[in-house]
Design an enzyme around this catalytic site. Sequence first.
Site, PDB file in Angstrom:
ATOM      1  N   LYS A   1      -3.690  12.491   1.397  1.00 44.97           N
ATOM      2  CA  LYS A   1      -2.914  12.783   0.176  1.00 44.97           C
ATOM      3  C   LYS A   1      -3.478  13.836  -0.493  1.00 44.97           C
ATOM      4  CE  LYS A   1      -0.914   8.146   0.148  1.00 44.97           C
ATOM      5  NZ  LYS A   1      -0.143   7.062  -0.523  1.00 44.97           N
TER       6      LYS A   1
ATOM      7  N   ASN B   1      -3.293   9.344   6.017  1.00 44.15           N
ATOM      8  CA  ASN B   1      -2.957  10.315   5.244  1.00 44.15           C
ATOM      9  C   ASN B   1      -3.745  10.427   3.831  1.00 44.15           C
ATOM     10  OD1 ASN B   1      -1.134  11.802   3.241  1.00 44.15           O
ATOM     11  ND2 ASN B   1       0.115   9.938   3.083  1.00 44.15           N
TER      12      ASN B   1
ATOM     13  N   GLY C   1       0.046   1.686  -1.772  1.00 45.54           N
ATOM     14  CA  GLY C   1      -1.067   1.890  -2.761  1.00 45.54           C
ATOM     15  C   GLY C   1      -1.130   0.903  -3.912  1.00 45.54           C
TER      16      GLY C   1
ATOM     17  N   HIS D   1       7.474  11.414   3.096  1.00 45.33           N
ATOM     18  CA  HIS D   1       6.884  10.362   2.504  1.00 45.33           C
ATOM     19  C   HIS D   1       7.391  10.131   0.930  1.00 45.33           C
ATOM     20  CE1 HIS D   1       3.682   8.491   0.481  1.00 45.33           C
ATOM     21  NE2 HIS D   1       3.174   8.208   1.443  1.00 45.33           N
TER      22      HIS D   1
HETATM   23  P1  PGA Z   1      -1.702   3.090   1.380  1.00 41.43           P
HETATM   24  O1  PGA Z   1      -0.985   4.415   1.425  1.00 41.43           O
HETATM   25  O2  PGA Z   1      -2.255   2.803   2.552  1.00 41.43           O
HETATM   26  O3  PGA Z   1      -2.684   3.628   0.274  1.00 41.43           O
HETATM   27  O4  PGA Z   1      -0.538   2.127   0.752  1.00 41.43           O
HETATM   28  C1  PGA Z   1       0.227   4.465   2.634  1.00 41.43           C
HETATM   29  C2  PGA Z   1       0.947   5.908   2.664  1.00 41.43           C
HETATM   30  O5  PGA Z   1       1.266   6.246   1.448  1.00 41.43           O
HETATM   31  O6  PGA Z   1       1.059   6.496   3.471  1.00 41.43           O
END
Ligand code: PGA
Length: 260
Positions: A11, A9, A171, A94
């Site tokens: 983002k 993802n 995150g 999400h």
């Molecule tokens: P991350 O994000 O791996 O940076 O924790 C996961 C997500 O939001 O799908």
Amino acid sequence: MRRPLIAGNWKMHKTVAQARALAADVVVAVAGLKGVEVLLAPAATALAAVAVIARPQGLSVAAQTMHWADQGAYTGEVSPLMVAELADYVILGHSERRSLFGETDEALGRKVHAAFAHGLRPILCVGERLDEREAGQADAVVLGQLAALDGIAAQEAAGLVLAYEPVWAIGSGRACDAAEAARVMGVLRTALGARFGAEAAASARLLYGGSVNPENIAAYLAAADIDGALVGGASLEAEPFAALVRAAADQGAPAHEAFS
Ligand code: PGA
């Protein structure tokens, strides 16, 4: 047998040029790996460019969200018809969509229906906030978020991808303990079985998401109910992402065959 899925993802990262370069690097880095589905979810602006690079090489592509209506006066939104031209999957619900953009289970229900109606497979995200976990409500919260699946057919549920992403793990560098993630995901699969039947529950894929990295991926994949990962930060460069894909891929011939 459920095929493992490693989904990146991206983002709100990567211009079209950057997305094209990353997709090309990922394609090279995962070439030849078997027994794992690799999925890229770029920003809407880069979907077309990434689809052209990734899909001919057997990778899947997802949008990060979409509207439920086919078309209309919804400035800024992207419709299922538009997404279906370019993608195989759509990420829905999400936690950033829920918390920053006010997405409700009711709206997500419409989007899940729209996805199936247009041949897109939804990746429905569920997960509790830290305060909810501390209040002992984690299971109740994620089970409540399955309301977005109300009214779907068992056959559709079988093609569903459900991502368990504890909000506090996203995150944050604070990944959920693998045994605890596996426990919650077992609860989710049981709930799918109660609603859609054992067959659908056995073929739906469940992903863990939240600070997944090359060091911790193996612990998640070792759990029977975890079929892969939805990855944010570690998907923004080809090498950590490819390491996750390698961890999920068939490991090739058993060692003893190497000598025959
Ligand atoms: P991350 O994000 O791996 O940076 O924790 C996961 C997500 O939001 O799908």
